[in-house]
Write a protein that holds these residues in place. Structure first.
Motif, PDB file in Angstrom:
ATOM      1  N   ILE A  11       0.843  -1.196   0.000  1.00 23.14           N
ATOM      2  CA  ILE A  11       0.000   0.000   0.000  1.00 23.14           C
ATOM      3  C   ILE A  11       0.880   1.248   0.000  1.00 23.14           C
ATOM      4  CG2 ILE A  11      -1.632   1.342   1.391  1.00 23.14           C
ATOM      5  CD1 ILE A  11      -2.883  -1.307   2.258  1.00 23.14           C
ATOM      6  N   ILE A  12       0.571   2.167  -0.918  1.00 25.37           N
ATOM      7  CA  ILE A  12       1.355   3.398  -1.049  1.00 25.37           C
ATOM      8  C   ILE A  12       0.397   4.583  -1.126  1.00 25.37           C
ATOM      9  CG2 ILE A  12       3.165   4.596  -2.340  1.00 25.37           C
ATOM     10  CD1 ILE A  12       3.861   1.908  -3.653  1.00 25.37           C
ATOM     11  N   PRO A  13       0.295   5.403  -0.084  1.00 20.96           N
ATOM     12  CA  PRO A  13      -0.467   6.658  -0.191  1.00 20.96           C
ATOM     13  C   PRO A  13       0.291   7.639  -1.099  1.00 20.96           C
ATOM     14  CG  PRO A  13      -0.143   6.006   2.104  1.00 20.96           C
ATOM     15  CD  PRO A  13       0.783   5.188   1.272  1.00 20.96           C
ATOM     16  N   VAL A  14      -0.451   8.348  -1.936  1.00 19.02           N
ATOM     17  CA  VAL A  14       0.186   9.205  -2.935  1.00 19.02           C
ATOM     18  C   VAL A  14      -0.492  10.568  -2.967  1.00 19.02           C
ATOM     19  CG1 VAL A  14       0.700   9.513  -5.396  1.00 19.02           C
ATOM     20  CG2 VAL A  14       0.851   7.231  -4.361  1.00 19.02           C
ATOM     21  N   LYS A  15       0.326  11.602  -3.055  1.00 19.29           N
ATOM     22  CA  LYS A  15      -0.140  12.931  -3.438  1.00 19.29           C
ATOM     23  C   LYS A  15       1.042  13.697  -4.016  1.00 19.29           C
ATOM     24  CE  LYS A  15      -2.763  16.982  -2.151  1.00 19.29           C
ATOM     25  NZ  LYS A  15      -3.584  17.674  -1.129  1.00 19.29           N
ATOM     26  N   ASN A  16       0.965  13.971  -5.321  1.00 17.35           N
ATOM     27  CA  ASN A  16       2.041  14.681  -6.013  1.00 17.35           C
ATOM     28  C   ASN A  16       3.374  13.989  -5.786  1.00 17.35           C
ATOM     29  OD1 ASN A  16       0.111  16.617  -6.798  1.00 17.35           O
ATOM     30  ND2 ASN A  16       0.447  17.805  -4.934  1.00 17.35           N
ATOM     31  N   SER A  44      -4.754  11.019  -3.162  1.00 16.87           N
ATOM     32  CA  SER A  44      -5.644  11.972  -2.496  1.00 16.87           C
ATOM     33  C   SER A  44      -5.560  13.343  -3.155  1.00 16.87           C
ATOM     34  CB  SER A  44      -5.302  12.072  -0.998  1.00 16.87           C
ATOM     35  OG  SER A  44      -3.931  12.404  -0.823  1.00 16.87           O
ATOM     36  N   GLY A  45      -5.820  13.365  -4.472  1.00 11.64           N
ATOM     37  CA  GLY A  45      -5.930  14.648  -5.170  1.00 11.64           C
ATOM     38  C   GLY A  45      -4.642  15.158  -5.763  1.00 11.64           C
ATOM     39  N   SER A  46      -3.833  14.296  -6.328  1.00 12.01           N
ATOM     40  CA  SER A  46      -2.581  14.747  -6.964  1.00 12.01           C
ATOM     41  C   SER A  46      -2.876  15.672  -8.134  1.00 12.01           C
ATOM     42  CB  SER A  46      -1.778  13.532  -7.457  1.00 12.01           C
ATOM     43  OG  SER A  46      -1.296  12.781  -6.375  1.00 12.01           O
ATOM     44  N   ARG A  47      -2.052  16.719  -8.285  1.00 10.53           N
ATOM     45  CA  ARG A  47      -2.211  17.659  -9.392  1.00 10.53           C
ATOM     46  C   ARG A  47      -1.094  17.517 -10.420  1.00 10.53           C
ATOM     47  NH1 ARG A  47      -4.143  23.279  -6.392  1.00 10.53           N
ATOM     48  NH2 ARG A  47      -6.069  22.414  -5.461  1.00 10.53           N
ATOM     49  N   ASP A  48      -0.118  16.650 -10.154  1.00  7.07           N
ATOM     50  CA  ASP A  48       0.944  16.391 -11.120  1.00  7.07           C
ATOM     51  C   ASP A  48       0.578  15.143 -11.919  1.00  7.07           C
ATOM     52  OD1 ASP A  48       1.339  14.399  -9.306  1.00  7.07           O
ATOM     53  OD2 ASP A  48       3.401  14.923  -8.819  1.00  7.07           O
ATOM     54  N   ASP A  49       1.560  14.449 -12.421  1.00  5.49           N
ATOM     55  CA  ASP A  49       1.295  13.260 -13.237  1.00  5.49           C
ATOM     56  C   ASP A  49       1.316  11.974 -12.430  1.00  5.49           C
ATOM     57  OD1 ASP A  49       3.967  13.294 -12.644  1.00  5.49           O
ATOM     58  OD2 ASP A  49       4.660  12.821 -14.667  1.00  5.49           O
ATOM     59  N   SER A  50       1.075  12.052 -11.109  1.00  9.62           N
ATOM     60  CA  SER A  50       1.145  10.853 -10.263  1.00  9.62           C
ATOM     61  C   SER A  50       0.166   9.777 -10.703  1.00  9.62           C
ATOM     62  CB  SER A  50       0.878  11.228  -8.798  1.00  9.62           C
ATOM     63  OG  SER A  50       1.903  12.023  -8.285  1.00  9.62           O
ATOM     64  N   VAL A  51      -1.059  10.154 -11.052  1.00 11.24           N
ATOM     65  CA  VAL A  51      -2.056   9.153 -11.454  1.00 11.24           C
ATOM     66  C   VAL A  51      -1.610   8.455 -12.733  1.00 11.24           C
ATOM     67  CG1 VAL A  51      -4.433   8.835 -12.244  1.00 11.24           C
ATOM     68  CG2 VAL A  51      -3.949  10.317 -10.294  1.00 11.24           C
ATOM     69  N   ASP A  52      -1.060   9.196 -13.675  1.00 12.09           N
ATOM     70  CA  ASP A  52      -0.564   8.574 -14.913  1.00 12.09           C
ATOM     71  C   ASP A  52       0.587   7.625 -14.616  1.00 12.09           C
ATOM     72  OD1 ASP A  52      -2.418   9.958 -16.417  1.00 12.09           O
ATOM     73  OD2 ASP A  52      -1.059  11.665 -16.763  1.00 12.09           O
ATOM     74  N   ILE A  53       1.461   8.011 -13.683  1.00 13.23           N
ATOM     75  CA  ILE A  53       2.575   7.131 -13.313  1.00 13.23           C
ATOM     76  C   ILE A  53       2.042   5.829 -12.725  1.00 13.23           C
ATOM     77  CG2 ILE A  53       4.507   6.867 -11.713  1.00 13.23           C
ATOM     78  CD1 ILE A  53       5.025   9.878 -12.033  1.00 13.23           C
ATOM     79  N   PHE A  57       1.879   1.269 -14.332  1.00 16.98           N
ATOM     80  CA  PHE A  57       2.274   0.014 -13.682  1.00 16.98           C
ATOM     81  C   PHE A  57       1.015  -0.821 -13.431  1.00 16.98           C
ATOM     82  CE2 PHE A  57       5.732   2.890 -12.656  1.00 16.98           C
ATOM     83  CZ  PHE A  57       6.868   2.093 -12.737  1.00 16.98           C
ATOM     84  N   PRO A  58       1.160  -2.134 -13.268  1.00 17.50           N
ATOM     85  CA  PRO A  58      -0.015  -2.987 -12.985  1.00 17.50           C
ATOM     86  C   PRO A  58      -0.459  -2.883 -11.524  1.00 17.50           C
ATOM     87  CG  PRO A  58       1.951  -4.341 -13.082  1.00 17.50           C
ATOM     88  CD  PRO A  58       2.385  -2.952 -13.478  1.00 17.50           C
ATOM     89  N   ALA A  59      -0.742  -1.664 -11.102  1.00 16.86           N
ATOM     90  CA  ALA A  59      -1.142  -1.419  -9.717  1.00 16.86           C
ATOM     91  C   ALA A  59      -2.625  -1.063  -9.660  1.00 16.86           C
ATOM     92  CB  ALA A  59      -0.318  -0.287  -9.112  1.00 16.86           C
ATOM     93  N   ARG A  60      -3.272  -1.390  -8.551  1.00 20.30           N
ATOM     94  CA  ARG A  60      -4.634  -0.938  -8.306  1.00 20.30           C
ATOM     95  C   ARG A  60      -4.589   0.517  -7.832  1.00 20.30           C
ATOM     96  NH1 ARG A  60      -6.712  -4.696  -3.828  1.00 20.30           N
ATOM     97  NH2 ARG A  60      -8.531  -3.336  -3.981  1.00 20.30           N
ATOM     98  N   LEU A  61      -5.593   1.282  -8.221  1.00 19.27           N
ATOM     99  CA  LEU A  61      -5.648   2.695  -7.859  1.00 19.27           C
ATOM    100  C   LEU A  61      -6.953   2.978  -7.138  1.00 19.27           C
ATOM    101  CD1 LEU A  61      -4.650   5.644  -7.971  1.00 19.27           C
ATOM    102  CD2 LEU A  61      -5.724   5.825 -10.245  1.00 19.27           C
TER     103      LEU A  61
END
Length: 768
Positions: A11-16, A44-53, A57-61
């Motif tokens: 599990i990896i929490p991500v924001k920007n 939790s609301g990234s405004r950079d390209d984090s979601v595309d990154i 990968f074969p990760a669940r989002l």
């Protein structure tokens, strides 16, 4: 990676997350394991390209609103969306250092089922400033070079050691950690602003689990914070240490800055000038931030919010908390004192507290004194819990089904290795009935049965399970069973055992076990006058539980009057504790009486008036009282008060007395056997339950009248041959009594209950 059911969810929490996120995910998907795993990212609301990154990968989002993020809350949400037995936790800027990271991190939990969580080592990113790199190296060096297991040793000494070294024990960083999901289901992350990982590390240890350190599971994780950012971060760290762990020491600003300056000088020698200046500023900022954060309760709330990086997150729904100002606290305290004590009393209290504060200042310094005073002013004045919230009122309505539902996956009952949940009321020192419960648990554990203890109506007791267990060790006897407050449903068991009428309502409401039993040591309705509590207590005998009673009188009563399936065990004596100490005898004759003014069944007033008559006939006799703290004015004669004694003190007291008085109107008790084992002849009350319990002549039974009890005590004092015959009869009676034999009765009864319940479970029939 195999497309099988995963053993681990990473599990990896991500924001920007930026470039480090890509590097982190690449390293995670490069792991070499002998098990399948999956990756779940929570954005939790990234405004950079984090979601595309992430999508590359074969990760669940899993995407959430920024306003719903919380360090503990979001991780709990992610774990809820995982069904793997193990969960690995990273952050977007923590990059696994090699392909063995995940395998090494999970290994301690795969090898030991008692390990609840594991944390790994951190090393700095390339280009990290020297002080950060040095801090990481020094911090993880304290845990050793090999896998280390952390657990709290059972007993008072183990808890004291944990308290003294809590900072070392509690560390747990979910920048590089893993946990067992089944443990998380019972102990989730707390929904707090900060330090959710260290709180979880403390919570699992205090619940009796093991935490492990895996030094070969390494991530690269460090920060080159600016001096201002480092100061704010240190402020939050110190603030939450003070709020949640409350360390006793408050280091001064000079000591903090001196230590940081010394460290910075060492870093300067190893760094270029530009890095050295930044290192010095960062270290000075860290020292200043820690100093202020440690004293945040003394600062205005507006200043705390301005400095803190996290304070805006406080509250379950992102709402800002309101802390009363100092002026509001002083005003409220003054108004309460005036209403309760009046002008003169309030003035007296102000003077007294001022003097006490000055003494504390001279001893502990200004910061500690001000902090203590601030907390005293801000002390919670929440109303006490209403009587209607006690367990027997909360569960007063019967469940829809009187028997637990048949569970398709219920384990097969092993009569030689039962799992027993014990539900007990709040306890303190010196309870004879509680001693019998814990002694029974201890010996059942020795026989191979597994026990757990759940407390009801226990708001006044410690919250930490291992601390509660330590109190059982200190006040009663060592047990392996975990001790915790009953909150929600209990863990599955073969038998769930009520131990007092108040606990029977919670047991009736539970569906944790096919067999519900009742450990009955007294006829508890008789504790009360005819009324609500009498009725509520008596109602519990109609719940259809199996009955395990202290003595045959209660066994017959429960079966004949209430139709219970009953078995009994005899109250016994621990001969390693209770035996005569002849050297304690003296020329002055002594009479011992067990007296508890607020325990009606002990006949306090009858005993007191009887002893008054004894003292009038034998003025030279010393009267010794134990069982409770009794004020000198509470009895009509002079006496020696002993309060609540431990086992060795009781033995010495019994051995030194010529006669003992111990009345029990609702069933026979432990003390007469223990007094007899110490060579002290006993006077008890002559009622149906005692006549059924004692062999003829083993104990002097007196009718429940003041004069008759006094006469029996006086006869023992004036007729020495008669007293010696009673001593001898007492020895004969207790000689064959032992708790090992008594527990055999208990174990056989529990086996019978478990097997009978298993046979009845499918049909839904009640025990008869």
């Amino acid at each position: 990676m195999k497309q099988d059911i995963p053993l681990v969810t990473v599990i990896i929490p991500v924001k920007n997350g930026g470039g480090l996120l890509r590097e982190c995910l690449a390293a995670v998907f490069s792991q070499q394991t002998d098990f399948p795993y999956e990756v779940l990212c929570v954005d939790s609301g990234s405004r950079d390209d984090s979601v595309d990154i992430i999508r590359s990968f074969p990760a669940r989002l899993l995407r959430i609103e920024p306003t719903s993020f919380g360090h503990g809350r979001t991780r709990n949400l992610a774990i809820q969306n995982s069904h793997a037995p193990f969960v690995a936790l990273l952050t977007q800027d923590a990059v696994p250092d090699d392909a063995a990271w995940l395998r090494e991190l999970i290994a301690p939990m795969r090898e030991n089922e008692e390990v609840a969580g594991v944390f790994g080592r951190h090393k700095p990113h390339p280009g990290c400033i020297p002080s950060e790199a040095f801090m990481l190296e020094r911090h993880f060096a304290q845990f050793g070079a090999d896998t280390t297991l952390f657990r709290i040793r059972p007993g008072p000494e183990g808890w004291a050691h944990y308290e003294a070294h809590k900072a070392h024990y509690r560390f747990f960083s979910d920048n590089n950690a893993a946990l067992r999901r089944s443990v998380w289901a019972r102990i989730p992350y707390r929904d707090v602003e900060f330090m959710e990982d260290q709180l979880w590390g403390a919570d699992v240890l205090e619940a009796g689990y093991i935490k492990a350190y895996a030094p070969r599971s390494v991530v690269r994780h460090s920060h080159n914070y600016s001096p201002l950012t480092q100061a704010r971060r240190a402020f939050d760290e110190a603030r939450f240490h003070r709020e949640y762990f409350d360390p006793p020491h408050l280091p001064g600003i000079r000591a903090l800055l001196r230590d940081k300056l010394r460290q910075s000088v060492q870093d300067v020698r190893r760094a270029r000038f530009s890095k050295a200046v930044r290192t010095l500023g960062r270290d000075m900022g860290q020292g200043l931030g820690w100093f202020l954060g440690d004293r945040y309760e003394l600062l205005p709330e507006t200043l705390v919010r301005r400095i803190s990086q996290h304070h805006e997150l406080k509250g379950d729904a992102g709402q800002r908390s309101h802390l009363p100002s100092l002026l509001e606290d002083v005003k409220q305290t003054y108004e309460h004192s005036m209403a309760e004590h009046g002008k003169l009393g309030t003035a007296s209290q102000i003077v007294r507290k001022t003097v006490a504060s000055y003494r504390q200042y001279k001893h502990q310094g200004l910061s500690s004194t001000l902090l203590h005073a601030r907390r005293a002013l801000r002390a919670s004045r929440a109303p006490a819990r209403g009587w209607w919230e006690a367990s027997h009122y909360r569960f007063i309505e019967p469940p829809r089904t009187s028997a637990p539902p048949t569970a398709a996956g219920r384990r097969r009952v092993d009569p030689e290795h039962l799992i027993i949940n014990w539900v007990v009321p709040s306890f303190g020192r010196g309870g004879g009935g509680q001693m019998t419960i814990f002694r029974t648990i201890q010996r059942l554990e020795r026989m191979g049965h597994r026990c757990r203890v759940y407390l009801v109506d226990s708001d006044d007791m410690a919250r930490e399970p291992m601390r509660l267990q330590a109190q059982v060790h200190e006040w009663y006897t060592p047990i392996a069973a975990p001790v915790c407050h009953l909150e929600g449903e209990m863990e599955p068991a073969d038998i769930v055992m009520a131990t007092a009428w108040q606990t029977a309502y919670a047991v009736r409401a539970s569906t944790c076990a096919p067999a519900k039993a009742y450990f009955i040591q007294d006829y508890e309705p008789a504790f009360f006058p005819m009324g609500a509590e009498w009725q509520l207590a008596e109602d519990t005998y109609h719940f259809g539980f199996y009955g395990l009673t202290a003595g045959t009188w209660l066994e017959r009563r429960m079966h004949e009057k209430y139709g219970m399936f009953t078995r009994s065990f005899p109250l016994a004596v621990d001969h390693d504790i209770y035996y005569p100490e002849p050297a304690l005898g003296g020329d002055t004759r002594r009479v011992f009486a067990y007296m508890r003014p607020h325990t009606t069944r002990r006949g306090f007033q009858i005993v007191a008036l009887a002893l008054k008559k004894v003292k009038e006939r034998f003025p030279e006799v010393e009267l010794h009282i134990a069982g409770a703290d009794v004020a000198p004015s509470a009895l009509p004669f002079p006496f020696v008060g002993h309060g609540v004694l431990d086992f060795a003190q009781l033995r010495r007291l019994f051995s030194s007395c010529d006669v003992g008085v111990c009345l029990s109107f609702t069933n026979y008790s432990l003390l007469p056997q223990e007094m007899a084992a110490c060579g002290c002849p006993v006077v008890d009350v002559d009622v149906e339950s005692t006549r059924a319990a004692y062999p003829e002549g083993a104990v002097v039974l007196a009718p429940p009248h003041v004069t008759r009890i006094a006469d029996e005590v006086c006869r023992l004092l004036e007729d020495e041959p008669y007293r010696q015959r009673q001593i001898a009869a007492g020895f004969v009676y207790v000689r064959e009594l032992s708790w090992d034999k008594a527990i055999l009765h208990t174990a056989e009864a529990l086996k019978a209950f478990a097997l009978d319940a298993t046979g009845r479970e499918e049909s839904g029939a009640q025990p008869t």
